[in-house]
Design a protein around this motif. Structure first.
Motif, short mmCIF file in Angstrom:
data_model
loop_
_atom_site.label_atom_id
_atom_site.label_comp_id
_atom_site.label_asym_id
_atom_site.label_seq_id
_atom_site.Cartn_x
_atom_site.Cartn_y
_atom_site.Cartn_z
N ASN A 80 -21.00 23.40 -19.85
CA ASN A 80 -21.34 24.62 -19.81
C ASN A 80 -20.02 25.64 -19.33
O ASN A 80 -19.58 26.53 -19.82
CB ASN A 80 -22.51 25.19 -19.08
CG ASN A 80 -23.91 24.75 -19.84
OD1 ASN A 80 -23.79 24.57 -20.84
ND2 ASN A 80 -24.91 24.37 -19.04
N MET A 81 -19.54 24.79 -18.29
CA MET A 81 -18.20 25.34 -17.52
C MET A 81 -17.08 25.49 -18.55
O MET A 81 -16.13 26.27 -18.93
CB MET A 81 -17.88 25.01 -16.44
CG MET A 81 -18.73 25.18 -15.27
SD MET A 81 -18.67 26.79 -14.86
CE MET A 81 -17.24 27.17 -14.20
N MET A 82 -17.02 24.19 -19.45
CA MET A 82 -15.87 24.14 -20.31
C MET A 82 -16.13 24.97 -21.62
O MET A 82 -15.10 25.78 -22.09
CB MET A 82 -15.81 22.59 -20.83
CG MET A 82 -15.55 21.55 -19.58
SD MET A 82 -13.86 21.88 -19.16
CE MET A 82 -13.00 21.53 -20.65
N TRP A 103 -17.38 28.16 -21.36
CA TRP A 103 -17.60 29.25 -20.87
C TRP A 103 -15.89 29.60 -20.91
O TRP A 103 -15.48 30.70 -21.09
CB TRP A 103 -18.17 29.40 -19.76
CG TRP A 103 -17.98 30.70 -19.11
CD1 TRP A 103 -18.40 32.14 -19.13
CD2 TRP A 103 -16.80 31.10 -17.98
NE1 TRP A 103 -18.01 32.93 -18.42
CE2 TRP A 103 -17.13 32.47 -17.81
CE3 TRP A 103 -15.99 30.32 -17.40
CZ2 TRP A 103 -16.20 33.14 -16.55
CZ3 TRP A 103 -15.09 30.78 -16.26
CH2 TRP A 103 -15.41 32.31 -16.03
N ALA A 104 -15.10 28.45 -20.47
CA ALA A 104 -13.87 28.78 -20.23
C ALA A 104 -12.91 28.49 -21.59
O ALA A 104 -11.97 29.12 -21.65
CB ALA A 104 -13.08 27.61 -19.13
N GLY A 105 -13.68 27.93 -22.54
CA GLY A 105 -13.06 27.71 -23.76
C GLY A 105 -13.18 29.11 -24.78
O GLY A 105 -12.34 29.10 -25.63
#
Length: 286
Positions: free
Chosen positions: A280-282, A284-286
């Motif tokens: 999920n963090m990847m 969100w950052a992508g």
């Protein structure tokens, strides 16, 4: 005029060099294996009554019948001191948790006719009430003054220094000269010219030495029956409670199965939570 001498003798790894360092303030190398001190080291110390005194750290030996060159150095120094007539104190440093290993050497040194003191070292490993009984046993049964200390931690060093001063002062003012006796004379005949000399000793001499050692052990074992050795159980370096469970034939297996089940659960069930979080963090950052 020669200065009075104190010889530190004892088994390898009994703490002689540690006591030597503590009394002299030097930093002579010590280690937890036999044969570290391969030659005699000495330094001068100041005793309250006797004054300047030479303290000698001898290599470790289990007996006055040497089996190696470093043992011969220690044995030769003690036997020679018995015939020189100089004020001398022999201090046998004993690992308090392995008293029986030192008794052969103690019994042999007794026959040299030198002033003698036993120091029970590493007393942090031994129950204190038991050590008091061992000290009394040495004085009553063996007729040898004994005291306890822990040279590594610096415990009992003042008492040790005071006892050395008193015992050596008695030796200085004693009018009796040291006589080597038959035993030391026999030793000189076999080992006086070096360790290799024992190879040329007759079978009769070797048989006599063997018989004497066997007889010493017989007398030692008889004397140790009255020593409160059962009270001087060595303390474990680490708590042994977990060992009783982990090394148990049944309990150890159960603990192993539980640990493996926990690892399986962590890999295939709980690991999904951090994996989803990272995904999920990847996103969100992508």
């Amino acid at each position: 005029m020669s200065l009075p001498r104190i010889f530190l003798a004892g088994n390898p790894n009994s703490g002689k060099s540690t006591l030597f360092n503590a009394l002299t303030g030097l930093h002579h190398k010590t280690a937890n294996f036999p044969g570290v001190t391969v030659e005699s080291l000495q330094a001068e110390i100041e005793l309250r009554t006797v004054g300047q005194t030479i303290l000698v750290d001898l290599p470790g030996t289990y007996s006055l019948y040497p089996q190696s060159q470093d043992e011969w150095v220690a044995c030769q120094a003690l036997v020679q001191a018995a015939s020189e007539g100089l004020p001398t104190l022999v201090v046998v440093v004993v690992d308090a948790a392995n008293l029986n290993r030192s008794m052969l050497l103690i019994s042999q040194i007794q026959e040299l006719g030198l002033a003698m003191q036993v120091v029970l070292n590493k007393c942090d490993r031994v129950a204190s009430p038991g050590m008091k009984g061992v000290v009394q046993w040495f004085e009553n049964e063996m007729k040898i003054k004994a005291l306890v200390c822990d040279a590594r931690k610096g415990l009992g060093l003042k008492e040790v220094s005071k006892a050395f001063d008193q015992r050596l002062s008695e030796a200085v003012h004693s009018e009796a000269s040291n006589e080597p006796g038959n035993w030391a004379t026999s030793w000189n005949q076999v080992f006086g010219q070096g360790l290799e000399a024992q190879n040329t000793a007759s079978d009769a001499v070797r048989a006599r030495h063997s018989a004497e050692t066997i007889d010493r052990y017989r007398r030692i074992n008889q004397s140790l029956k009255t020593c409160p050795l059962h009270e001087t159980k060595a303390k474990a370096a680490l708590p042994n409670g977990p060992d009783r469970v982990l090394l148990h034939p049944v309990g150890g297996i159960l603990v192993f199965v539980a640990v493996m089940a926990l690892m399986f659960q962590a890999l295939f069930a709980w690991a999904s939570y951090p994996m989803d979080f990272i995904e999920n963090m990847m996103l969100w950052a992508g």
